[in-house]
Write a protein that holds these residues in place. Structure first.
Motif, PDB file in Angstrom:
ATOM      1  N   ASN A 356       0.827  -1.202   0.000  1.00  0.00           N
ATOM      2  CA  ASN A 356       0.000   0.000   0.000  1.00  0.00           C
ATOM      3  C   ASN A 356       0.867   1.262   0.000  1.00  0.00           C
ATOM      4  O   ASN A 356       1.589   1.516   0.963  1.00  0.00           O
ATOM      5  N   ASP A 358      -0.640   4.268  -0.475  1.00  0.00           N
ATOM      6  CA  ASP A 358      -1.672   5.310  -0.336  1.00  0.00           C
ATOM      7  C   ASP A 358      -2.141   5.831  -1.690  1.00  0.00           C
ATOM      8  O   ASP A 358      -2.402   7.024  -1.869  1.00  0.00           O
ATOM      9  N   GLU A 380      -1.764  -6.654   0.527  1.00  0.00           N
ATOM     10  CA  GLU A 380      -2.439  -5.862   1.557  1.00  0.00           C
ATOM     11  C   GLU A 380      -3.429  -4.857   0.977  1.00  0.00           C
ATOM     12  O   GLU A 380      -4.279  -4.332   1.712  1.00  0.00           O
ATOM     13  N   THR A 381      -3.354  -4.590  -0.320  1.00  0.00           N
ATOM     14  CA  THR A 381      -4.278  -3.627  -0.931  1.00  0.00           C
ATOM     15  C   THR A 381      -5.521  -4.279  -1.535  1.00  0.00           C
ATOM     16  O   THR A 381      -6.382  -3.575  -2.059  1.00  0.00           O
ATOM     17  N   ASP A 384      -8.880  -2.884  -0.377  1.00  0.00           N
ATOM     18  CA  ASP A 384      -9.082  -1.499  -0.816  1.00  0.00           C
ATOM     19  C   ASP A 384      -9.458  -1.442  -2.298  1.00  0.00           C
ATOM     20  O   ASP A 384     -10.368  -0.702  -2.702  1.00  0.00           O
ATOM     21  N   CYS A 426       0.599  -1.573  -7.723  1.00  0.00           N
ATOM     22  CA  CYS A 426       1.098  -1.491  -6.351  1.00  0.00           C
ATOM     23  C   CYS A 426       2.551  -1.958  -6.313  1.00  0.00           C
ATOM     24  O   CYS A 426       2.992  -2.731  -7.168  1.00  0.00           O
TER      25      CYS A 426
END
Length: 449
Positions: A356, A358, A380-381, A384, A426
């Motif tokens: 991530n 952001d 981990e994204t 999202d 990412c």
């Protein structure tokens, strides 16, 4: 800068940090090495440096700040770390590894930055310059640290350098004869925090240029187009959409040069082995840099026809059972991933997700335009990205727990005539050491399954 006898700390012991330490040792500095990774081998590090050094691992030993004269930061080290801020407050000299290399090298530098396209443009320009001047070096994020070749340069050398915003944060005298900013879109906001800070870091590539130098800019990027009105260097634009009064542009499926009152076709797009408008922009940037550096068009044309691209950037891997596999592991942000999707001519099963940074995924998902039939999400994204996809009405995604599962699932979802595209949007950190390792694992899995 006099390095001999200085007590110099290298902060961060990746590839560029080790190369910086070795360069400092040869220059006669008293070398100190630091990294937070306690698993590193101290004896091996000193061997790689090529001389005696003091190695510190784990928590940063603040008492060392009373002894050192100079700090060389590796690119991955944020400049706002508490100990770095303390060093600045204590007026300790702090530079980056690219500044160190520049101080220790000779000849001229052609430097390239931008959010996306740096590696392809650097590799292509590097091949053009090698064909023009055998005494040339291709360095930076592309794989070879600048510090590794600095001592090999002489007054007739040309260094082609890919430079990141991280590296540009810590320059002082770094002065490219020709620079290029390919584009600026949101990236690394976890490091720079704001777009204004990120843009300011990129623009530093031009800060030591003078009226005798050149800066190559993307006319279709709003930030770089406006920047061209403020620079000391002579500005040459390239454009994929507009016919320019001066510069390099696309017209009738050709790359055209209009410079010094002449208009000439550089090449047909069919002559290139690269896919996608973003790659045509990379080609135009490299062409413009080479031309202002006085490389003959005959050399440029020859290299353009031979250049097949770089690994991990929309790299064709293989075709199995009618499914084409493409490795775009270097698509580490949404803007790069948008370009990869746009370059595909088949329906896409897209593998995405990772560390991530952001990022905002809305524009990326909004660019699918029916081309992406399924999306396989990991890292981990993944949650999202899934939430963003749902909010935009895209529901054709699957969540997986491992990279191996992602490749296997993508293959199961794809059919003959489709493309499986690894373009994560990412970074790879947390699952892999870097995007190269991620791409290499993808290629291995694709070829062995």
């Amino acid at each position: 800068m006099i390095l001999k006898g200085k007590k110099t700390l290298v902060y961060g012991l990746g590839k560029s940090g080790i190369a910086a330490g070795a360069l400092l040792e040869k220059a006669g500095s008293e070398v100190y090495l630091y990294d937070g990774n306690t698993q590193l081998d101290k004896e091996k590090l000193c061997q790689e440096i090529g001389g005696p050094c003091q190695v510190m691992l784990g928590d940063f030993p603040r008492e060392i700040m009373k002894e050192i004269d100079l700090v060389v930061l590796s690119p991955g080290v944020p400049t706002d770390l508490p100990e770095i801020v303390e060093m600045k407050t204590a007026n300790i000299d702090i530079i980056g590894e690219i500044e160190l290399a520049y101080l220790c090298s000779k000849g001229e530098v052609l430097a390239i930055t931008g959010t996306n396209g740096k590696t392809t443009t650097t590799a292509l320009l590097g091949e053009i310059i090698k064909a023009y001047n055998e005494n040339s070096f291709v360095v930076g994020n592309i794989g070879t640290p600048y510090t590794l070749v600095a001592e090999k340069t002489d007054e007739n050398s040309t260094v082609v350098a890919e430079v990141s915003s991280f590296q540009l944060e810590t320059i002082r005298t770094f002065h490219p004869r020709v620079s290029a900013i390919l584009n600026i879109t949101p990236d690394h906001l976890d490091r720079h925090h704001t777009m204004a800070a990120y843009i300011a870091a990129k623009v530093r590539i031009t800060e030591n240029q003078t009226e005798g130098d050149y800066c190559i800019l993307n006319y279709e990027d709003e930030v770089t187009r406006k920047l061209g009105e403020t620079l000391w260097a002579q500005v040459i634009y390239f454009s994929s959409k507009s016919v320019l009064a001066e510069g390099v542009y696309l017209k009738d499926q050709k790359i055209v040069l209009r410079y010094e009152d002449t208009e000439e076709v550089v090449c047909d797009l069919d002559d290139l082995q690269l896919l996608g408008v973003h790659n045509y922009e990379n080609v135009m940037a490299a062409v413009a840099m080479a031309l202002v550096y006085k490389v003959p068009l005959t050399i440029i044309r020859k290299v353009l026809g031979e250049f097949a691209g770089v690994a991990h950037r929309i790299e064709f891997v293989t075709e199995k059972n009618g499914i084409a596999y493409y490795n775009d592991s270097k698509g580490t942000n949404p803007d790069a991933a948008i370009k990869a999707v746009a370059a595909m001519v088949r329906p896409i099963v897209l593998i995405a997700g990772g560390y991530n940074k952001d990022a905002d995924y809305r524009e990326w998902i909004g660019s699918f335009n029916g081309k992406v039939k399924k999306m396989v999400l990991l890292g981990e994204t993944k949650e999202d990205i899934a939430r963003t996809a749902m909010s935009l009405g895209f529901h054709d995604y699957v969540l997986v727990d491992s990279f191996e599962e992602a490749v296997r699932t993508a293959t199961e979802l794809a059919g003959s005539g489709d493309a499986v595209l690894l373009s994560p949007a990412c970074a790879s950190w947390g699952m892999f050491k870097n995007f190269e390792e991620r791409g290499d694992v993808f290629k291995k899995l694709v070829k062995t399954e």
